[in-house]
Write an enzyme that holds these catalytic residues in place. Structure first.
Site, PDB file in Angstrom:
ATOM      1  N   ALA A 131       0.312  -0.945   0.694  1.00 27.97           N
ATOM      2  CA  ALA A 131      -0.347   0.256   0.280  1.00 27.97           C
ATOM      3  C   ALA A 131       1.109   1.587  -0.161  1.00 27.97           C
ATOM      4  O   ALA A 131       1.918   1.264   0.103  1.00 27.97           O
ATOM      5  CB  ALA A 131      -0.680   0.255   1.028  1.00 27.97           C
ATOM      6  N   ASN A 132      -0.230   2.678  -0.103  1.00 33.84           N
ATOM      7  CA  ASN A 132       0.930   4.094   0.564  1.00 33.84           C
ATOM      8  C   ASN A 132       0.519   4.810   1.364  1.00 33.84           C
ATOM      9  O   ASN A 132      -0.860   4.521   1.546  1.00 33.84           O
ATOM     10  CB  ASN A 132       1.832   4.208  -1.001  1.00 33.84           C
ATOM     11  CG  ASN A 132       0.437   4.743  -1.852  1.00 33.84           C
ATOM     12  OD1 ASN A 132      -0.802   5.590  -1.227  1.00 33.84           O
ATOM     13  ND2 ASN A 132      -0.477   4.501  -2.877  1.00 33.84           N
ATOM     14  N   ARG A 133       0.480   5.647   1.246  1.00 31.73           N
ATOM     15  CA  ARG A 133       0.612   6.659   2.934  1.00 31.73           C
ATOM     16  C   ARG A 133      -0.645   7.532   1.954  1.00 31.73           C
ATOM     17  O   ARG A 133      -0.511   8.369   2.802  1.00 31.73           O
ATOM     18  CB  ARG A 133       1.515   7.369   3.069  1.00 31.73           C
ATOM     19  CG  ARG A 133       2.446   6.889   4.082  1.00 31.73           C
ATOM     20  CD  ARG A 133       3.700   8.124   4.628  1.00 31.73           C
ATOM     21  NE  ARG A 133       4.320   7.512   5.419  1.00 31.73           N
ATOM     22  CZ  ARG A 133       4.774   5.818   6.063  1.00 31.73           C
ATOM     23  NH1 ARG A 133       4.089   5.754   6.883  1.00 31.73           N
ATOM     24  NH2 ARG A 133       5.598   5.503   6.139  1.00 31.73           N
ATOM     25  N   SER A 134      -1.401   7.811   1.581  1.00 33.49           N
ATOM     26  CA  SER A 134      -2.342   8.322   0.521  1.00 33.49           C
ATOM     27  C   SER A 134      -3.550   8.101   1.715  1.00 33.49           C
ATOM     28  O   SER A 134      -4.155   7.046   1.875  1.00 33.49           O
ATOM     29  CB  SER A 134      -2.540   8.307  -0.571  1.00 33.49           C
ATOM     30  OG  SER A 134      -4.117   8.537  -0.905  1.00 33.49           O
ATOM     31  N   ALA A 180      -3.948   7.508  -5.522  1.00 35.23           N
ATOM     32  CA  ALA A 180      -1.980   7.040  -5.476  1.00 35.23           C
ATOM     33  C   ALA A 180      -2.241   5.800  -6.031  1.00 35.23           C
ATOM     34  O   ALA A 180      -1.478   4.687  -5.142  1.00 35.23           O
ATOM     35  CB  ALA A 180      -1.721   7.690  -3.948  1.00 35.23           C
TER      36      ALA A 180
END
Ligand code: CTP
Ligand code: CA
Length: 225
Positions: free
Chosen positions: A33-36, A99
């Site tokens: 995943a990512n921090r969006s 993102a």
């Protein structure tokens, strides 16, 4: 969002927004995943609806309330987001704020990967489809395609290159070197064929209203041509 409710310049327009991160499954219990946080994308959808548009919001996994008057489609992975975007067409404007994970595991393991054995498993990745590039090149291309570019250095340069590479009309360059991701404030630069417009740091809701007002102005100028 504060908007004059009688000002509905996007009435009759369909605005498609992507927002949030994507989750790429490794096995039943793990993902990339990512921090969006999805906040900026949700604010864009809210602003478009407040300006009278019909809005489809394709959202990755986020913990946010659906803005008033917005049709929300929840997805998890980049591939699911790509299909949901296709299904939502046609639209007049697409604002791609998501993102999207650039890569996903090459293969999904049906069973939880066990720790047994000595070496940690090697994670093989493969590239995800570029939703924005495909939309901008596709036969259902919206009249206005707007991308976001999250950059940590050489923000404007990188974003200008991205606008060309992806054949987007506008790129909103987003300096994510600070604590923008997850935060409530944002500093963006609107990059069009005409040049660069720098907006001062402000709450994400105001950034959203500034961008969507500019979108509305562009459509009104086109209609007047
Ligand atoms: N985007 C997309 N699909 C992808 C990757 C990105 O639709 N698979 C969109 C994003 O929603 C954003 C724009 O493309 O509007 C730019 O995303 P960004 O991650 O900044 O660009 P990339 O081309 O992935 O380049 P990099 O991450 O290497 O900077
Ligand atoms: Ca990327």
């Amino acid at each position: 969002i504060t908007a004059d409710a009688s000002y509905q310049p996007l009435e009759g327009r369909h605005v498609l927004v992507t927002a949030g991160p994507t989750w790429e499954s490794i096995d039943p219990v793990r993902y990339i995943a990512n921090r969006s946080s999805g906040k900026q994308g949700f604010a864009i959808a809210a602003a478009a609806a407040a300006l009278g548009a019909e809005v489809t919001l394709v959202a990755g996994p986020v913990y946010l309330k659906t803005p008033a008057g917005v049709k929300r489609v929840d997805v998890e992975s980049a591939e699911e987001m790509a299909s949901a975007v296709k299904r939502a067409l046609p639209c007049d404007v697409a604002v791609m704020v998501a993102a999207v994970s650039d890569w996903r595991p090459k293969e999904y393991r049906d069973e939880k990967i066990k720790k047994r054995g000595s070496a940690p498993p090697a994670l093989m990745l493969t590239e995800n489809p570029d939703i924005l590039t495909n939309l901008a090149a596709g036969k259902d291309r919206p009249a206005l395609v707007v991308g976001f570019a999250a950059e940590t250095e050489r923000v404007i340069d990188h974003a200008k290159q991205k606008r060309k590479r992806k054949a987007a009309d506008w790129i909103i360059a987003n300096d994510v070197s600070g604590d923008v991701m997850g935060g409530d404030e944002n500093t963006v630069h609107i990059i069009t064929t005409d040049g660069v417009e720098n907006l001062k740091e402000m709450p994400k809701a105001e950034v959203a209203m500034a961008i969507m007002t500019r979108v509305a102005d562009t459509f009104q100028a086109k209609a007047a041509e």
